[in-house]
Design a protein around this motif. Sequence first.
Motif, PDB file in Angstrom:
ATOM      1  N   GLY A   1      -1.700   6.227  -8.687  1.00 15.27           N
ATOM      2  CA  GLY A   1      -0.282   6.560  -8.738  1.00 15.27           C
ATOM      3  C   GLY A   1       0.537   5.693  -9.682  1.00 15.27           C
ATOM      4  N   ASN A   2      -0.095   4.756 -10.395  1.00  9.81           N
ATOM      5  CA  ASN A   2       0.625   3.901 -11.333  1.00  9.81           C
ATOM      6  C   ASN A   2       1.087   4.677 -12.554  1.00  9.81           C
ATOM      7  N   LEU A   3       2.275   4.363 -13.033  1.00  8.57           N
ATOM      8  CA  LEU A   3       2.818   4.978 -14.238  1.00  8.57           C
ATOM      9  C   LEU A   3       2.140   4.399 -15.466  1.00  8.57           C
ATOM     10  N   LEU A   4       1.626   5.279 -16.326  1.00 12.90           N
ATOM     11  CA  LEU A   4       1.053   4.882 -17.609  1.00 12.90           C
ATOM     12  C   LEU A   4       1.740   5.681 -18.702  1.00 12.90           C
TER      13      LEU A   4
ATOM     14  N   ALA B   1       0.831  -1.203   0.000  1.00 11.15           N
ATOM     15  CA  ALA B   1       0.000   0.000   0.000  1.00 11.15           C
ATOM     16  C   ALA B   1       0.868   1.255   0.000  1.00 11.15           C
ATOM     17  N   GLU B   2       1.958   1.224   0.747  1.00 13.03           N
ATOM     18  CA  GLU B   2       2.868   2.372   0.784  1.00 13.03           C
ATOM     19  C   GLU B   2       3.581   2.567  -0.549  1.00 13.03           C
ATOM     20  N   LEU B   3       4.010   1.480  -1.193  1.00 17.69           N
ATOM     21  CA  LEU B   3       4.657   1.585  -2.500  1.00 17.69           C
ATOM     22  C   LEU B   3       3.685   2.129  -3.541  1.00 17.69           C
ATOM     23  N   LEU B   4       2.437   1.668  -3.492  1.00 17.16           N
ATOM     24  CA  LEU B   4       1.425   2.180  -4.408  1.00 17.16           C
ATOM     25  C   LEU B   4       1.217   3.668  -4.191  1.00 17.16           C
ATOM     26  N   ALA B   5       1.116   4.093  -2.935  1.00 22.60           N
ATOM     27  CA  ALA B   5       0.914   5.509  -2.621  1.00 22.60           C
ATOM     28  C   ALA B   5       2.070   6.372  -3.120  1.00 22.60           C
TER      29      ALA B   5
END
Length: 138
Positions: free
Chosen positions: A127-130, A74-78
């Motif tokens: 927050g994912n890179l697209l 969850a922290e990495l996603l944030a």
Amino acid sequence: MDLKLSQCFIAVDDHDKALAFYRDVLGLEVRGDVAFEGMRWVTVGSPLQPDVQIVLEPPAASPDISPADKQAMAELLAKGILRGVIFSTTDCDALYERVRASGADVLQEPMDQPYGVRDCAFRDPAGNLLRFTERPDA
């Protein structure tokens, strides 16, 4: 051997926000919406690729993951550190304008890359890179 991509997974922390982005902004169709044990998986895909599905899933959606690992995911996603997806398009500039107008977080405006493509980059609501890539022959 016949080998093709069937599914890929993107971690999202809010499926309703993710749907508003992937369906309403990018124009992907919803192919499934499944809830199970307090979690939710939404499957989307391009109408141009009926055999490829993107599954929007909770971070660390595994019954065997430890609470500490779940928190770490969850922290990495944030932080926006988890990997994302690269889409192809025939008009990078038009797609950029549509996604930018939605309020998405712009990481890179359209530009010609030295490796032969024109591309741009955003973060989705989680927050994912697209990245969106246009090949010169498109």
